[in-house]
Design a protein around this motif. Sequence first.
Motif, mmCIF file in Angstrom:
data_model
loop_
_atom_site.group_PDB
_atom_site.id
_atom_site.type_symbol
_atom_site.label_atom_id
_atom_site.label_comp_id
_atom_site.label_asym_id
_atom_site.label_seq_id
_atom_site.Cartn_x
_atom_site.Cartn_y
_atom_site.Cartn_z
ATOM 1 N N TYR A 375 0.827 -1.214 0.000
ATOM 2 C CA TYR A 375 0.000 0.000 0.000
ATOM 3 C C TYR A 375 0.859 1.260 0.000
ATOM 4 N N GLU A 376 2.062 1.169 0.543
ATOM 5 C CA GLU A 376 2.943 2.323 0.617
ATOM 6 C C GLU A 376 3.649 2.585 -0.704
ATOM 7 N N GLN A 377 3.577 1.638 -1.616
ATOM 8 C CA GLN A 377 4.221 1.805 -2.918
ATOM 9 C C GLN A 377 3.271 2.505 -3.887
ATOM 10 N N GLU A 378 3.839 3.050 -4.947
ATOM 11 C CA GLU A 378 3.030 3.706 -5.969
ATOM 12 C C GLU A 378 2.623 2.752 -7.080
ATOM 13 N N GLN A 379 3.172 1.563 -7.062
ATOM 14 C CA GLN A 379 2.898 0.609 -8.129
ATOM 15 C C GLN A 379 1.430 0.175 -8.095
ATOM 16 N N PRO A 380 0.713 0.281 -9.227
ATOM 17 C CA PRO A 380 -0.696 -0.118 -9.260
ATOM 18 C C PRO A 380 -0.855 -1.633 -9.183
ATOM 19 N N PHE A 381 -1.896 -2.075 -8.534
ATOM 20 C CA PHE A 381 -2.159 -3.511 -8.429
ATOM 21 C C PHE A 381 -3.660 -3.816 -8.465
ATOM 22 N N HIS A 435 -0.982 -11.559 -13.977
ATOM 23 C CA HIS A 435 0.431 -11.285 -14.256
ATOM 24 C C HIS A 435 1.079 -10.426 -13.175
ATOM 25 N N ILE A 436 0.348 -10.100 -12.125
ATOM 26 C CA ILE A 436 0.893 -9.252 -11.069
ATOM 27 C C ILE A 436 2.151 -9.905 -10.494
ATOM 28 N N LYS A 437 3.106 -9.089 -10.074
ATOM 29 C CA LYS A 437 4.352 -9.627 -9.526
ATOM 30 C C LYS A 437 4.081 -10.519 -8.319
ATOM 31 N N ASP A 438 4.947 -11.494 -8.131
ATOM 32 C CA ASP A 438 4.742 -12.482 -7.065
ATOM 33 C C ASP A 438 4.767 -11.876 -5.671
ATOM 34 N N ASP A 439 5.477 -10.746 -5.512
ATOM 35 C CA ASP A 439 5.566 -10.164 -4.182
ATOM 36 C C ASP A 439 4.398 -9.227 -3.872
ATOM 37 N N LEU A 440 3.451 -9.130 -4.797
ATOM 38 C CA LEU A 440 2.266 -8.303 -4.596
ATOM 39 C C LEU A 440 1.019 -9.159 -4.723
ATOM 40 N N PHE A 441 -0.076 -8.709 -4.128
ATOM 41 C CA PHE A 441 -1.361 -9.336 -4.435
ATOM 42 C C PHE A 441 -2.101 -8.410 -5.387
ATOM 43 N N GLY A 442 -2.919 -8.993 -6.249
ATOM 44 C CA GLY A 442 -3.700 -8.212 -7.196
ATOM 45 C C GLY A 442 -5.166 -8.176 -6.797
ATOM 46 N N TYR A 443 -5.858 -7.151 -7.279
ATOM 47 C CA TYR A 443 -7.275 -6.990 -6.959
ATOM 48 C C TYR A 443 -8.003 -6.656 -8.253
ATOM 49 N N VAL A 444 -9.174 -7.251 -8.442
ATOM 50 C CA VAL A 444 -9.986 -6.986 -9.634
ATOM 51 C C VAL A 444 -11.345 -6.466 -9.204
ATOM 52 N N TYR A 445 -11.775 -5.371 -9.849
ATOM 53 C CA TYR A 445 -13.065 -4.784 -9.470
ATOM 54 C C TYR A 445 -13.719 -4.123 -10.670
ATOM 55 N N THR A 446 -15.038 -4.240 -10.734
ATOM 56 C CA THR A 446 -15.836 -3.496 -11.694
ATOM 57 C C THR A 446 -17.108 -3.021 -11.016
ATOM 58 N N ALA A 447 -17.465 -1.777 -11.274
ATOM 59 C CA ALA A 447 -18.673 -1.202 -10.679
ATOM 60 C C ALA A 447 -19.934 -1.869 -11.209
ATOM 61 N N ASP A 448 -19.830 -2.560 -12.341
ATOM 62 C CA ASP A 448 -20.994 -3.272 -12.891
ATOM 63 C C ASP A 448 -21.402 -4.440 -12.006
ATOM 64 N N HIS A 449 -20.466 -4.933 -11.209
ATOM 65 C CA HIS A 449 -20.743 -6.048 -10.299
ATOM 66 C C HIS A 449 -20.152 -5.681 -8.940
ATOM 67 N N GLN A 450 -20.851 -4.794 -8.242
ATOM 68 C CA GLN A 450 -20.317 -4.205 -7.017
ATOM 69 C C GLN A 450 -20.070 -5.224 -5.913
ATOM 70 N N GLN A 451 -20.827 -6.311 -5.918
ATOM 71 C CA GLN A 451 -20.715 -7.268 -4.827
ATOM 72 C C GLN A 451 -19.755 -8.413 -5.133
#
Length: 461
Positions: A375-381, A435-451
């Motif tokens: 969270y402290e990094q600027e890299q998007p995930f 493809h997110i780097k192994d030392d990071l976790f990735g998150y996927v979100y779309t407002a079309d499916h909020q839940q």
Amino acid sequence: MIKIILSTLVGVLLLVIAIVVFYWRDIKYDPSGQDFLIYFGLIPVAVTLFILTPMFIKKIYEYRQEKKDQQVAEAEQRSEEQAQGEKQVEEKIEWTELKVFAVSSLSALAENEAHFDLLQEAVSPELDPQLLNAFGLPILSFRIKDIEDSQEDEDLDLSSRQKRITTLIRQQLEQNSETLYQIASHLKSSAMFYDTKLAQEYRMHPAWIDPNSEYDEAVEQTAESVSRLNCLGIHIILPENLLHAWDEDYGSDTISQHLTELGIIAQQFNVEYHYWGETTAYKNWIKLLKRIQTFDSEVALLIAVDSEIDQETIDDRTWMTEKYIPSEYVSSCCVSGSQVDVQNLSAIKYMRIILNANRAVKVLKDLKLSGVEQYEQEQPFVLVLDDPTEIKSLKKLKHNFDGTAIEAHHYLYSKNSLGHTQPLAQVFGFMLSLHIKDDLFGYVYTADHQQTQVVIGTEFA
């Protein structure tokens, strides 16, 4: 209330009339019409209001107090209903976990993890001399330059669009060959130990059994230690506008040829086609992943592909608008349920899909990801599958991540990099998160499916 007002008014009016009439008779006064209005109209009303003022004040106070009590009661009821609703939602939250053994993505921008760098830049489409608009002028497109139509398809009666998409499918099969080879070995080992009929099928084909031995002894010696694996499911995800135009027989033959060369017999794989539209693709994608999670002896290779780098398709799209930017892209991933183990293959990522979860804060807390260093990094995930210019989507996005350490600079948008070829854009964006780097976790979100919340990582608590 009305009876009190009327009776008081009538009483005052009679009293005023009696007094005024006797007074006028005594002084022999000749009243005018204005006198009648004042003495028999305004004065009785004014006296009545004066008499009833304390009652009006009391009624107003009681009404306001009742209204206040009612608002308090309604607020308490809403709070109680909300608490019950949250409890019910929490009870209905569904967790789906999948193993990811391989992933590959290709678009006009980049290949695989290189997308992460280019999506942060303003990449523009290029002029495509092979695609013309209604005026015969070249148009802009996102064409994959390294992909050319296969020579194998030139003499076939196929649309140029299917030829190009088939080339992209072949490219993904090649990218996944090493993983598919390991799956082929496991399928063979499993058949040798668990299925006599399939074992005999393997022994009858020299291409699938080591010709230097009567039968593959190495396979049978290790079969007992191998978990059962019955099938490889190939899921080809295409845009819905190809539903009646795609030649499934040819597509299946192309895939079968590749799998057969790897040593998988026809009884141990199946090809399934899905035709999805822009408004349904993500929902159907999540349903498909949930379905795969239930298989205890099957691995799935998912390939999502679309291409509108085709003049006939452009003619159909641009007759109503000149500002149409076609693109092409393909992505694939090899996944299985969390309970499935594949011989000589380890999961490179784990996928967690959480349904009926309104906010990200609880999901991250449950996965013990609330205070990680990234969270402290600027890299998007965070892969956001929506248009960054849609205000409503941005508000929903902000609401979803309120209470977490995820900020706007952690977002990565993939939608606009695919031009106007959007039917499978959200599925492609989803796979990019793998493809997110192994030392990071990735998150996927779309407002079309909020839940629907999706978390990608190499491991979870």
